[in-house]
Design a protein around this motif. Structure first.
Motif, PDB file in Angstrom:
ATOM      1  N   LEU A  11      11.129  -5.486 -26.589  1.00 18.34           N
ATOM      2  CA  LEU A  11      10.504  -6.772 -26.921  1.00 18.34           C
ATOM      3  C   LEU A  11      11.299  -7.532 -27.969  1.00 18.34           C
ATOM      4  O   LEU A  11      11.466  -8.745 -27.884  1.00 18.34           O
ATOM      5  CB  LEU A  11       9.070  -6.556 -27.420  1.00 18.34           C
ATOM      6  N   TRP A  12      11.798  -6.821 -28.963  1.00 19.61           N
ATOM      7  CA  TRP A  12      12.569  -7.487 -30.011  1.00 19.61           C
ATOM      8  C   TRP A  12      13.855  -8.079 -29.432  1.00 19.61           C
ATOM      9  O   TRP A  12      14.205  -9.211 -29.714  1.00 19.61           O
ATOM     10  CB  TRP A  12      12.890  -6.521 -31.155  1.00 19.61           C
ATOM     11  N   ARG A  13      14.541  -7.303 -28.597  1.00 24.27           N
ATOM     12  CA  ARG A  13      15.796  -7.797 -28.023  1.00 24.27           C
ATOM     13  C   ARG A  13      15.572  -8.948 -27.050  1.00 24.27           C
ATOM     14  O   ARG A  13      16.357  -9.891 -27.009  1.00 24.27           O
ATOM     15  CB  ARG A  13      16.546  -6.652 -27.362  1.00 24.27           C
ATOM     16  N   LEU A  14      14.513  -8.881 -26.262  1.00 21.00           N
ATOM     17  CA  LEU A  14      14.271  -9.914 -25.257  1.00 21.00           C
ATOM     18  C   LEU A  14      13.596 -11.161 -25.815  1.00 21.00           C
ATOM     19  O   LEU A  14      13.848 -12.263 -25.347  1.00 21.00           O
ATOM     20  CB  LEU A  14      13.409  -9.352 -24.123  1.00 21.00           C
ATOM     21  N   HIS A  15      12.726 -10.994 -26.795  1.00 17.62           N
ATOM     22  CA  HIS A  15      11.933 -12.126 -27.245  1.00 17.62           C
ATOM     23  C   HIS A  15      11.930 -12.316 -28.765  1.00 17.62           C
ATOM     24  O   HIS A  15      11.964 -13.439 -29.249  1.00 17.62           O
ATOM     25  CB  HIS A  15      10.492 -11.960 -26.745  1.00 17.62           C
ATOM     26  N   GLY A  16      11.862 -11.244 -29.509  1.00 20.36           N
ATOM     27  CA  GLY A  16      11.657 -11.322 -30.948  1.00 20.36           C
ATOM     28  C   GLY A  16      12.735 -12.067 -31.703  1.00 20.36           C
ATOM     29  O   GLY A  16      12.438 -12.912 -32.551  1.00 20.36           O
ATOM     30  N   ARG A  17      13.990 -11.780 -31.406  1.00 21.11           N
ATOM     31  CA  ARG A  17      15.084 -12.435 -32.135  1.00 21.11           C
ATOM     32  C   ARG A  17      15.069 -13.942 -31.928  1.00 21.11           C
ATOM     33  O   ARG A  17      15.168 -14.715 -32.876  1.00 21.11           O
ATOM     34  CB  ARG A  17      16.439 -11.863 -31.710  1.00 21.11           C
ATOM     35  N   ARG A  18      14.937 -14.381 -30.681  1.00 17.71           N
ATOM     36  CA  ARG A  18      14.943 -15.825 -30.391  1.00 17.71           C
ATOM     37  C   ARG A  18      13.707 -16.514 -30.962  1.00 17.71           C
ATOM     38  O   ARG A  18      13.789 -17.597 -31.527  1.00 17.71           O
ATOM     39  CB  ARG A  18      15.061 -16.064 -28.889  1.00 17.71           C
TER      40      ARG A  18
ATOM     41  N   LEU B 178      11.692  -8.648 -40.546  1.00 18.81           N
ATOM     42  CA  LEU B 178      12.305  -7.491 -41.203  1.00 18.81           C
ATOM     43  C   LEU B 178      13.738  -7.298 -40.721  1.00 18.81           C
ATOM     44  O   LEU B 178      14.659  -7.114 -41.527  1.00 18.81           O
ATOM     45  CB  LEU B 178      11.487  -6.232 -40.923  1.00 18.81           C
ATOM     46  N   MET B 179      13.928  -7.372 -39.430  1.00 18.33           N
ATOM     47  CA  MET B 179      15.263  -7.163 -38.867  1.00 18.33           C
ATOM     48  C   MET B 179      16.234  -8.256 -39.316  1.00 18.33           C
ATOM     49  O   MET B 179      17.428  -8.006 -39.471  1.00 18.33           O
ATOM     50  CB  MET B 179      15.191  -7.118 -37.344  1.00 18.33           C
ATOM     51  N   ALA B 180      15.733  -9.456 -39.563  1.00 18.23           N
ATOM     52  CA  ALA B 180      16.595 -10.564 -39.967  1.00 18.23           C
ATOM     53  C   ALA B 180      17.172 -10.373 -41.368  1.00 18.23           C
ATOM     54  O   ALA B 180      18.213 -10.940 -41.684  1.00 18.23           O
ATOM     55  CB  ALA B 180      15.814 -11.877 -39.908  1.00 18.23           C
ATOM     56  N   VAL B 181      16.513  -9.590 -42.194  1.00 19.75           N
ATOM     57  CA  VAL B 181      16.977  -9.441 -43.584  1.00 19.75           C
ATOM     58  C   VAL B 181      17.589  -8.079 -43.877  1.00 19.75           C
ATOM     59  O   VAL B 181      17.975  -7.815 -45.010  1.00 19.75           O
ATOM     60  CB  VAL B 181      15.841  -9.733 -44.594  1.00 19.75           C
ATOM     61  N   THR B 182      17.698  -7.228 -42.877  1.00 18.26           N
ATOM     62  CA  THR B 182      18.273  -5.905 -43.116  1.00 18.26           C
ATOM     63  C   THR B 182      19.767  -5.912 -42.834  1.00 18.26           C
ATOM     64  O   THR B 182      20.265  -6.688 -42.026  1.00 18.26           O
ATOM     65  CB  THR B 182      17.611  -4.831 -42.237  1.00 18.26           C
ATOM     66  N   ALA B 183      20.450  -5.032 -43.511  1.00 22.82           N
ATOM     67  CA  ALA B 183      21.889  -4.842 -43.279  1.00 22.82           C
ATOM     68  C   ALA B 183      22.072  -4.178 -41.911  1.00 22.82           C
ATOM     69  O   ALA B 183      21.163  -3.501 -41.416  1.00 22.82           O
ATOM     70  CB  ALA B 183      22.472  -3.960 -44.378  1.00 22.82           C
ATOM     71  N   PRO B 184      23.243  -4.366 -41.297  1.00 21.56           N
ATOM     72  CA  PRO B 184      23.459  -3.791 -39.956  1.00 21.56           C
ATOM     73  C   PRO B 184      23.193  -2.289 -39.869  1.00 21.56           C
ATOM     74  O   PRO B 184      22.592  -1.837 -38.893  1.00 21.56           O
ATOM     75  CB  PRO B 184      24.931  -4.104 -39.675  1.00 21.56           C
ATOM     76  N   GLU B 185      23.581  -1.526 -40.872  1.00 21.94           N
ATOM     77  CA  GLU B 185      23.343  -0.073 -40.806  1.00 21.94           C
ATOM     78  C   GLU B 185      21.848   0.247 -40.901  1.00 21.94           C
ATOM     79  O   GLU B 185      21.361   1.156 -40.236  1.00 21.94           O
ATOM     80  CB  GLU B 185      24.143   0.683 -41.866  1.00 21.94           C
ATOM     81  N   GLU B 186      21.112  -0.523 -41.705  1.00 24.87           N
ATOM     82  CA  GLU B 186      19.664  -0.337 -41.782  1.00 24.87           C
ATOM     83  C   GLU B 186      19.010  -0.721 -40.460  1.00 24.87           C
ATOM     84  O   GLU B 186      18.087  -0.050 -39.995  1.00 24.87           O
ATOM     85  CB  GLU B 186      19.062  -1.197 -42.897  1.00 24.87           C
ATOM     86  N   ARG B 187      19.485  -1.799 -39.863  1.00 22.63           N
ATOM     87  CA  ARG B 187      18.948  -2.253 -38.585  1.00 22.63           C
ATOM     88  C   ARG B 187      19.135  -1.174 -37.518  1.00 22.63           C
ATOM     89  O   ARG B 187      18.224  -0.895 -36.743  1.00 22.63           O
ATOM     90  CB  ARG B 187      19.638  -3.546 -38.173  1.00 22.63           C
ATOM     91  N   ARG B 188      20.302  -0.549 -37.499  1.00 19.78           N
ATOM     92  CA  ARG B 188      20.552   0.522 -36.524  1.00 19.78           C
ATOM     93  C   ARG B 188      19.585   1.686 -36.747  1.00 19.78           C
ATOM     94  O   ARG B 188      19.057   2.252 -35.793  1.00 19.78           O
ATOM     95  CB  ARG B 188      21.996   0.998 -36.606  1.00 19.78           C
ATOM     96  N   THR B 189      19.331   2.028 -38.003  1.00 17.58           N
ATOM     97  CA  THR B 189      18.398   3.113 -38.316  1.00 17.58           C
ATOM     98  C   THR B 189      16.994   2.762 -37.860  1.00 17.58           C
ATOM     99  O   THR B 189      16.309   3.576 -37.230  1.00 17.58           O
ATOM    100  CB  THR B 189      18.405   3.411 -39.830  1.00 17.58           C
ATOM    101  N   ILE B 190      16.554   1.555 -38.165  1.00 15.49           N
ATOM    102  CA  ILE B 190      15.212   1.116 -37.770  1.00 15.49           C
ATOM    103  C   ILE B 190      15.076   1.119 -36.249  1.00 15.49           C
ATOM    104  O   ILE B 190      14.105   1.625 -35.700  1.00 15.49           O
ATOM    105  CB  ILE B 190      14.887  -0.270 -38.360  1.00 15.49           C
ATOM    106  N   LEU B 191      16.064   0.548 -35.571  1.00 10.38           N
ATOM    107  CA  LEU B 191      16.008   0.506 -34.107  1.00 10.38           C
ATOM    108  C   LEU B 191      16.069   1.897 -33.508  1.00 10.38           C
ATOM    109  O   LEU B 191      15.488   2.154 -32.451  1.00 10.38           O
ATOM    110  CB  LEU B 191      17.136  -0.368 -33.550  1.00 10.38           C
ATOM    111  N   GLY B 192      16.759   2.807 -34.177  1.00 12.33           N
ATOM    112  CA  GLY B 192      16.855   4.176 -33.686  1.00 12.33           C
ATOM    113  C   GLY B 192      15.534   4.917 -33.728  1.00 12.33           C
ATOM    114  O   GLY B 192      15.329   5.868 -32.972  1.00 12.33           O
TER     115      GLY B 192
END
Length: 86
Positions: A67-74, A44-58
């Motif tokens: 977990l996403w920052r440490l492992h999920g993205r890679r 989901l995070m890979a296909v969202t626009a940066p502003e949407e990603r910030r909202t989701i992460l918020g």
């Protein structure tokens, strides 16, 4: 996901209230195998626009963000690369 956005989401917006859509999302996540949650979140995070990603992460719980920052993205990047190997 493109097909989903073109076909399903407009129908959902037309026929479901916000509360019904949120209930659907909650039920769908509850049925997802726990081992796949981080992968699904990363996709989901890979296909969202940066502003949407910030909202989701918020709004995501702290453990999910970590977990996403440490492992999920890679992990998702490796899976995506394997999927699209020529």
């Amino acid at each position: 996901m493109d097909e989903e956005e073109r076909t399903i989401l407009p129908l959902a917006a037309e026929h479901l209230s916000v509360a019904e859509w949120e209930e659907f999302a909650t039920l769908a996540l509850a049925k997802l195998d726990g081992r796949l949650l981080l992968h699904a979140f990363s996709a989901l995070m890979a296909v969202t626009a940066p502003e949407e990603r910030r909202t989701i992460l918020g709004t995501a719980p702290f453990p999910v963000r970590v977990l996403w920052r440490l492992h999920g993205r890679r992990s998702y990047a490796r899976w995506h690369a394997r999927l699209h190997e020529v």
